[in-house]
Design a protein around this motif. Structure first.
Motif, short mmCIF file in Angstrom:
data_model
loop_
_atom_site.label_atom_id
_atom_site.label_comp_id
_atom_site.label_asym_id
_atom_site.label_seq_id
_atom_site.Cartn_x
_atom_site.Cartn_y
_atom_site.Cartn_z
N MET A 250 42.22 41.58 41.42
CA MET A 250 41.34 41.17 40.32
C MET A 250 40.51 42.38 39.87
O MET A 250 39.99 43.12 40.70
N ASP A 251 40.34 42.58 38.56
CA ASP A 251 39.62 43.74 38.04
C ASP A 251 38.18 43.81 38.56
O ASP A 251 37.64 44.89 38.79
N LEU A 252 37.54 42.64 38.73
CA LEU A 252 36.15 42.63 39.13
C LEU A 252 35.95 43.22 40.52
O LEU A 252 34.88 43.75 40.84
N LEU A 253 36.97 43.16 41.37
CA LEU A 253 36.85 43.62 42.75
C LEU A 253 36.76 45.13 42.86
O LEU A 253 36.43 45.66 43.91
N ALA B 207 27.01 38.31 23.97
CA ALA B 207 27.69 39.61 23.99
C ALA B 207 28.27 39.89 25.37
O ALA B 207 29.39 40.40 25.50
N ILE B 208 27.52 39.57 26.41
CA ILE B 208 28.01 39.80 27.78
C ILE B 208 29.15 38.84 28.11
O ILE B 208 30.13 39.20 28.75
N LYS B 209 29.03 37.60 27.64
CA LYS B 209 30.13 36.63 27.84
C LYS B 209 31.42 37.16 27.21
O LYS B 209 32.50 37.06 27.80
N ASP B 210 31.30 37.71 25.99
CA ASP B 210 32.48 38.25 25.31
C ASP B 210 33.11 39.38 26.11
O ASP B 210 34.34 39.47 26.25
N LYS B 211 32.25 40.28 26.65
CA LYS B 211 32.77 41.41 27.41
C LYS B 211 33.44 40.94 28.71
O LYS B 211 34.48 41.46 29.11
N LEU B 212 32.83 39.96 29.38
CA LEU B 212 33.42 39.42 30.61
C LEU B 212 34.78 38.80 30.33
O LEU B 212 35.73 38.95 31.11
N ALA B 213 34.88 38.11 29.18
CA ALA B 213 36.15 37.46 28.83
C ALA B 213 37.21 38.48 28.44
O ALA B 213 38.36 38.40 28.90
N GLU C 159 33.99 29.13 29.53
CA GLU C 159 33.64 27.72 29.72
C GLU C 159 33.10 27.48 31.13
O GLU C 159 32.21 26.66 31.33
N TRP C 160 33.61 28.23 32.09
CA TRP C 160 33.11 28.12 33.47
C TRP C 160 31.67 28.66 33.56
O TRP C 160 30.83 28.09 34.24
N ILE C 161 31.40 29.77 32.83
CA ILE C 161 30.04 30.32 32.81
C ILE C 161 29.06 29.33 32.20
O ILE C 161 27.97 29.10 32.72
N GLY D 296 36.51 24.39 34.97
CA GLY D 296 37.70 25.21 35.14
C GLY D 296 37.55 26.30 36.17
O GLY D 296 36.57 26.34 36.94
N GLU D 297 38.52 27.22 36.18
CA GLU D 297 38.51 28.32 37.13
C GLU D 297 37.64 29.47 36.60
O GLU D 297 37.60 29.70 35.38
N PRO D 298 36.97 30.22 37.51
CA PRO D 298 36.15 31.35 37.05
C PRO D 298 36.95 32.42 36.32
O PRO D 298 36.49 32.99 35.34
N ILE D 299 38.18 32.68 36.79
CA ILE D 299 39.02 33.71 36.19
C ILE D 299 40.27 33.05 35.61
O ILE D 299 40.97 32.31 36.30
N LEU D 300 40.53 33.31 34.34
CA LEU D 300 41.71 32.76 33.68
C LEU D 300 42.96 33.54 34.09
O LEU D 300 42.91 34.77 34.24
N LYS D 301 44.07 32.85 34.24
CA LYS D 301 45.32 33.53 34.58
C LYS D 301 45.88 34.26 33.37
O LYS D 301 46.47 35.30 33.47
#
Length: 205
Positions: A1-4, A36-42, A50-52, A57-62
């Motif tokens: 996962m990129d966040l890791l 703006a931060i939501k857009d960047k995270l997505a 939607e999870w935020i 749903g799941e935190p990370i979309l497939k």
């Protein structure tokens, strides 16, 4: 996962182009997550908005959404780059949104201060900028808003970008011939980079 791949909050904050303190406040739920931060995270990390917002749903979309919702406008920041050492573009600092179709894919509008980029961009004009995340694919000779860390003197400037003989560096140059001399920076010291897509008049906003 990129966040890791982020080992520290500071690294993650830099990737989102926000202050480390702001990220800490978000994590501790002291402040809300801006649009703006939501857009960047997505867009950057495939986080489920939607999870935020609703915990659904799941935190990370497939898979990334095929089509994103249309923007209501691009934020205008009535701030001088030179006066803001910790300049961060987020919704909380925006004066209002500008809905001008040719530049609705941009990240922000900013006023121009100073004459170093005259006649290309004059003081008082408003520029539309789009964030660049891949520093290996740049348009040489084009104007960019450049923001660097303390190692490169915390630059907040508009300059023309040119290729350096060392691929790890960039050359910054004014378009005004009265501002002579180049500035050389390391790519690794860039906190944020925005290409200037164009300019608008105040009548447009």
């Amino acid at each position: 996962m990129d966040l890791l791949r982020f080992k520290t909050q500071k690294d993650f904050a830099l990737a989102l182009n926000i202050k480390q303190g702001s990220l800490s406040d978000i994590i501790r739920e002291r402040i809300n997550v801006s649009n703006a931060i939501k857009d960047k995270l997505a867009l950057k990390f495939n986080v489920n908005v939607e999870w935020i917002e609703k915990g659904i749903g799941e935190p990370i979309l497939k898979k990334k959404p095929a089509v994103s919702e249309p923007k209501k406008g691009v934020p205008y920041f009535n701030l001088s780059l030179a006066d803001k050492k910790d300049f961060v573009m987020n919704d909380d600092q925006a004066e209002y949104l500008v809905n001008y179709r040719p530049f609705n894919d941009c990240s922000a509008y900013l006023p121009v201060y100073g004459d170093s980029m005259y006649p290309k961009y004059a003081s008082g004009e408003i520029i539309a900028v789009k964030e660049i995340t891949n520093f290996e694919i740049l348009q040489w000779g084009e104007a960019y808003v450049v923001m660097t860390d303390e190692e490169s003197n915390s630059l907040r400037t508009i300059k023309l970008l040119f290729e350096h003989s060392d691929p790890t560096k960039l050359i910054l140059r004014s378009s005004n011939p009265n501002f002579k001399g180049d500035t050389v920076i390391d790519k690794k010291n860039i906190q944020a980079l925005y290409i200037i897509k164009g300019k608008i008049t105040r009548n447009t906003i």
